[in-house]
Scaffold this motif. Structure first.
Motif, PDB file in Angstrom:
ATOM      1  N   GLU A 101      -6.949 -46.453  17.829  1.00  0.00           N
ATOM      2  CA  GLU A 101      -7.696 -47.390  18.666  1.00  0.00           C
ATOM      3  C   GLU A 101      -7.393 -47.191  20.146  1.00  0.00           C
ATOM      4  OE1 GLU A 101      -9.289 -51.960  18.413  1.00  0.00           O
ATOM      5  OE2 GLU A 101      -8.315 -50.955  16.739  1.00  0.00           O
ATOM      6  N   SER A 102      -6.148 -46.862  20.470  1.00  0.00           N
ATOM      7  CA  SER A 102      -5.833 -46.654  21.886  1.00  0.00           C
ATOM      8  C   SER A 102      -6.387 -45.334  22.401  1.00  0.00           C
ATOM      9  CB  SER A 102      -4.318 -46.714  22.117  1.00  0.00           C
ATOM     10  OG  SER A 102      -3.624 -45.759  21.354  1.00  0.00           O
ATOM     11  N   ALA A 103      -6.576 -44.347  21.510  1.00  0.00           N
ATOM     12  CA  ALA A 103      -7.142 -43.058  21.920  1.00  0.00           C
ATOM     13  C   ALA A 103      -8.659 -43.114  22.024  1.00  0.00           C
ATOM     14  CB  ALA A 103      -6.732 -41.964  20.940  1.00  0.00           C
ATOM     15  N   PHE A 104      -9.305 -43.808  21.056  1.00  0.00           N
ATOM     16  CA  PHE A 104     -10.770 -43.820  20.978  1.00  0.00           C
ATOM     17  C   PHE A 104     -11.407 -45.120  21.450  1.00  0.00           C
ATOM     18  CE2 PHE A 104      -9.986 -40.647  17.492  1.00  0.00           C
ATOM     19  CZ  PHE A 104     -10.566 -39.583  18.142  1.00  0.00           C
ATOM     20  N   VAL A 105     -10.621 -46.193  21.587  1.00  0.00           N
ATOM     21  CA  VAL A 105     -11.138 -47.518  21.932  1.00  0.00           C
ATOM     22  C   VAL A 105     -12.222 -47.918  20.930  1.00  0.00           C
ATOM     23  CG1 VAL A 105     -11.745 -49.020  23.868  1.00  0.00           C
ATOM     24  CG2 VAL A 105     -10.775 -46.790  24.319  1.00  0.00           C
ATOM     25  N   GLU A 170     -18.671 -38.893  19.421  1.00  0.00           N
ATOM     26  CA  GLU A 170     -20.044 -39.286  19.724  1.00  0.00           C
ATOM     27  C   GLU A 170     -20.130 -40.793  20.006  1.00  0.00           C
ATOM     28  OE1 GLU A 170     -23.861 -38.863  20.741  1.00  0.00           O
ATOM     29  OE2 GLU A 170     -22.441 -37.247  20.305  1.00  0.00           O
ATOM     30  N   LYS A 171     -19.434 -41.584  19.207  1.00  0.00           N
ATOM     31  CA  LYS A 171     -19.414 -43.034  19.438  1.00  0.00           C
ATOM     32  C   LYS A 171     -18.825 -43.360  20.798  1.00  0.00           C
ATOM     33  CE  LYS A 171     -19.067 -44.569  14.597  1.00  0.00           C
ATOM     34  NZ  LYS A 171     -18.189 -45.236  13.592  1.00  0.00           N
ATOM     35  N   ARG A 172     -17.775 -42.633  21.157  1.00  0.00           N
ATOM     36  CA  ARG A 172     -17.136 -42.900  22.445  1.00  0.00           C
ATOM     37  C   ARG A 172     -18.043 -42.511  23.603  1.00  0.00           C
ATOM     38  NH1 ARG A 172     -14.846 -46.554  25.090  1.00  0.00           N
ATOM     39  NH2 ARG A 172     -13.803 -45.799  26.977  1.00  0.00           N
ATOM     40  N   LYS A 173     -18.783 -41.426  23.464  1.00  0.00           N
ATOM     41  CA  LYS A 173     -19.717 -41.027  24.516  1.00  0.00           C
ATOM     42  C   LYS A 173     -20.760 -42.118  24.748  1.00  0.00           C
ATOM     43  CE  LYS A 173     -19.478 -35.978  23.997  1.00  0.00           C
ATOM     44  NZ  LYS A 173     -20.212 -34.763  23.556  1.00  0.00           N
ATOM     45  N   ILE A 174     -21.274 -42.665  23.650  1.00  0.00           N
ATOM     46  CA  ILE A 174     -22.282 -43.723  23.756  1.00  0.00           C
ATOM     47  C   ILE A 174     -21.682 -44.965  24.406  1.00  0.00           C
ATOM     48  CG2 ILE A 174     -23.735 -45.308  22.428  1.00  0.00           C
ATOM     49  CD1 ILE A 174     -24.040 -43.017  20.351  1.00  0.00           C
ATOM     50  N   ALA A 175     -20.488 -45.355  23.944  1.00  0.00           N
ATOM     51  CA  ALA A 175     -19.828 -46.547  24.499  1.00  0.00           C
ATOM     52  C   ALA A 175     -19.488 -46.355  25.970  1.00  0.00           C
ATOM     53  CB  ALA A 175     -18.574 -46.864  23.697  1.00  0.00           C
ATOM     54  N   LEU A 176     -19.043 -45.149  26.326  1.00  0.00           N
ATOM     55  CA  LEU A 176     -18.662 -44.872  27.708  1.00  0.00           C
ATOM     56  C   LEU A 176     -19.878 -44.930  28.629  1.00  0.00           C
ATOM     57  CD1 LEU A 176     -16.120 -44.182  29.325  1.00  0.00           C
ATOM     58  CD2 LEU A 176     -16.654 -41.754  29.002  1.00  0.00           C
ATOM     59  N   ALA A 177     -21.012 -44.421  28.149  1.00  0.00           N
ATOM     60  CA  ALA A 177     -22.245 -44.480  28.941  1.00  0.00           C
ATOM     61  C   ALA A 177     -22.651 -45.930  29.189  1.00  0.00           C
ATOM     62  CB  ALA A 177     -23.359 -43.728  28.227  1.00  0.00           C
ATOM     63  N   GLN A 178     -22.494 -46.764  28.167  1.00  0.00           N
ATOM     64  CA  GLN A 178     -22.827 -48.178  28.317  1.00  0.00           C
ATOM     65  C   GLN A 178     -21.872 -48.873  29.285  1.00  0.00           C
ATOM     66  OE1 GLN A 178     -22.669 -49.444  24.216  1.00  0.00           O
ATOM     67  NE2 GLN A 178     -24.814 -48.911  23.834  1.00  0.00           N
TER      68      GLN A 178
END
Length: 412
Positions: A101-105, A170-178
């Motif tokens: 969780e700390s690496a990927f949030v 991929e999930k992190r890319k989407i979350a980061l863009a948001q």
């Protein structure tokens, strides 16, 4: 060449002895060229890139995850109270949740989900690593490894890992863009909470990112779980030290067994930290490390470590040096009082290595362990019927106790 305390500073501090050597190549099939396995300029560049991710101001953003999953762990441990229990498997799952969780949030559920493919792949990888170390002749060539069906197992493991990591990236890319869109609209800055993976997204390929994330898992989750396991066991064997820990925690939390741990709380856990450091000295999770000299290295006694020489550093033996640690088998947290530490050579205490390739995650690991153990020890007293003499410590990828450590958790 085997070396002890007299040479470790020279070797570990030398820019001519930063390569890991061929032994670490056994891990590349899963870790790729992460910080544990890489050498030369690649290691230097990645170390510079990732170092800021482990600064204290970034790590404080991980405390909510440490608290969340520590509470889950405590609730699971209540099911085992009043009985002799090997808590290590639960600690391993908790550290996987912390790191994931700390690496990927992203939400992580390794403690409560037995059907996770990544968890299964992790167990497969550990089995493979231990077998390579215990029976190196099996890994001399891929043909021998494949002959016993082990290559197929590694391939399945890699597929699970790559799929799980690709989905997480991929999930992190989407979350980061948001998040970036939201930040631009509100003017907020979340830089201090930037996750480990975010540092890699702009500069590394997916394959390289997976290698680095798996390196963090491989270097951290078993070692941290092992350190906490030994700390609980040694506190169970030393009631007076445990009583001091309970007193310290009660003075910080005022008897509140559920409140989240804060950064200020952690700074007050001085005796608990001393106990953790002493447990790391008595039972270092990683007992040995290897370095390879890139050039001739002259030593102060006139000898030379020749170019290409593999240097084996016996961490466990260094931490038992009676010059620095009288009665080294005795568990004595007072060894880490400030005056004691100041009087001791800094390279006499190296459970996290030292020098050029010291562990980047040392502060992260200590913060994680203090948070988790504070949650456990606010709820439970620990005891054991085992004795230190009952336990043998077996060197491997991580030093393992035989038989397994068992403690009794009694509600406070």
């Amino acid at each position: 060449m085997l070396i002890g305390q007299y040479f470790q500073e020279k070797i570990l501090s030398s820019v001519k002895c930063t390569d890991k050597g061929s032994a670490y190549a056994k891990f590349e099939w899963l870790f790729g060229k992460g910080l544990v396995t890489s050498n030369g300029q690649l290691w230097k560049d990645d170390r510079k890139l990732l170092g800021p991710s482990f600064k204290l101001q970034k790590l404080t953003g991980f405390l909510p995850y440490f608290n969340k999953h520590s509470k889950t762990l405590v609730e699971i441990l209540t099911k085992f109270q009043h009985q002799a229990t090997n808590v290590y498997p639960q600690l391993v799952r908790a550290t996987m949740d912390f790191i994931s969780e700390s690496a990927f949030v992203q939400d992580s559920t390794y403690q409560i989900n037995d059907e996770d493919n990544f968890l299964a792949a992790t167990h497969m990888a550990l089995t493979s690593f231990r077998l390579r170390l215990a029976k190196p002749w099996l890994a001399i060539t891929p043909k021998i490894w494949d002959l016993f069906g082990l290559g197929k197992q590694d391939k399945i493991c890699s597929q699970f890992v790559n799929q799980a990591m690709s989905e997480a990236i991929e999930k992190r890319k989407i979350a980061l863009a948001q998040e970036q869109k939201s930040s631009s609209e509100t003017g907020e800055n979340h830089a201090n909470q930037k996750a480990f993976i975010d540092v890699l997204l702009d500069s590394k390929s997916e394959k390289e990112i997976i290698g680095h994330i798996m390196t963090i898992f491989g270097a951290a989750f078993e070692t941290t779980a092992s350190a906490m396991n030994y700390t609980l066991f040694l506190l169970a064997l030393n009631p007076s030290a445990q009583e001091k820990v309970h007193f310290e925690l009660d003075s910080i939390f005022g008897g509140d067994k559920n409140r989240d741990v804060t950064l200020n709380d952690l700074s007050g856990m001085k005796y608990l930290e001393m106990c953790i450091k002493e447990a790391l000295r008595v039972c270092p999770p990683v007992p040995v490390m290897v370095r390879k000299a890139q050039e001739d290295i002259p030593l102060d006694n006139g000898q030379i470590v020749p170019k290409g020489c593999r240097v084996v550093i016996l961490i466990r033996e260094i931490l038992r040096d009676q010059e620095h640690y009288p009665d080294p088998e005795v568990f004595n947290p007072d060894r880490f009082l400030p005056d004691e530490c100041a009087a001791r050579h800094p390279f006499a205490y190296i459970p996290f290595a030292a020098g050029q390739r010291n562990c980047l995650g040392m502060k992260y690991a200590l913060m994680q362990m203090k948070t988790c153990l504070a949650h456990i020890l606010r709820r439970f007293h620990v005891s054991t019927s085992q004795k230190r003499d009952d336990i043998s410590l077996i060197n491997g990828m991580v030093m393992e106790p035989k038989p397994k450590l068992e403690i009794v958790l009694t509600p406070k």
